[in-house]
Enzyme design. Structure first.
Site, PDB file in Angstrom:
ATOM      1  CB  CYS A   1      30.443  36.995  33.552  1.00 52.95           C
ATOM      2  SG  CYS A   1      29.784  35.401  33.059  1.00 52.95           S
TER       3      CYS A   1
ATOM      4  CD  GLU B   1      34.358  37.831  35.068  1.00 51.26           C
ATOM      5  OE1 GLU B   1      34.647  36.777  35.652  1.00 51.26           O
ATOM      6  OE2 GLU B   1      33.708  37.846  34.016  1.00 51.26           O
TER       7      GLU B   1
END
Length: 128
Positions: free
Chosen positions: A85, A119
């Site tokens: 992330c 992500e």
């Protein structure tokens, strides 16, 4: 699988029982400690790890990225699935991993709308 969080390990074990999964081993440990022991070839972590023949590793590090020992351990696998992330730490790790692995796919998912975080899921395969 290596996970530090006790409740997540318990949930994974329950999920494995519910779905009759028998080909997964869980280790409740700090990934940094685990990979340090694997790299040094010592302790119960290394004994558990060395009993298997893996070709793929899935890593999902915190925003800080992979620590050097885990990066070294991951580099030994034919396939690496890297979930991140944090694009900055992912970039730094990929700069090292792409010396020995080729980038096969790179996907971005907006799981954190209206933030700077996305992500990323990357598949790398050993060259040659």
């Amino acid at each position: 699988s290596v996970e530090l969080n006790k409740s997540l390990v318990s949930a994974a074990r329950e999920n494995m029982r519910t779905n009759s999964v028998a080909n997964v081993q869980l280790c409740q440990s700090c990934c940094m400690k685990f990979s340090q022991n694997v790299r040094a070839k010592r302790g119960g972590d290394f004994q558990a790890y060395s009993g298997f023949d893996f070709s793929t590793i899935l890593v999902d590090p915190p925003r800080a990225g992979l620590d050097p020992n885990t990066l070294h351990v991951a580099n030994a696998f034919d396939h690496i699935i890297y979930i991140s992330c944090n694009a900055e730490t992912l970039k730094a790790c990929l700069e090292q991993l792409t010396n020995t692995h080729e980038l096969r796919s790179f996907k971005v998912f907006d799981h954190f709308p209206y933030t700077e975080w996305s992500e990323c899921v990357v598949h790398l395969r050993r060259r040659g």
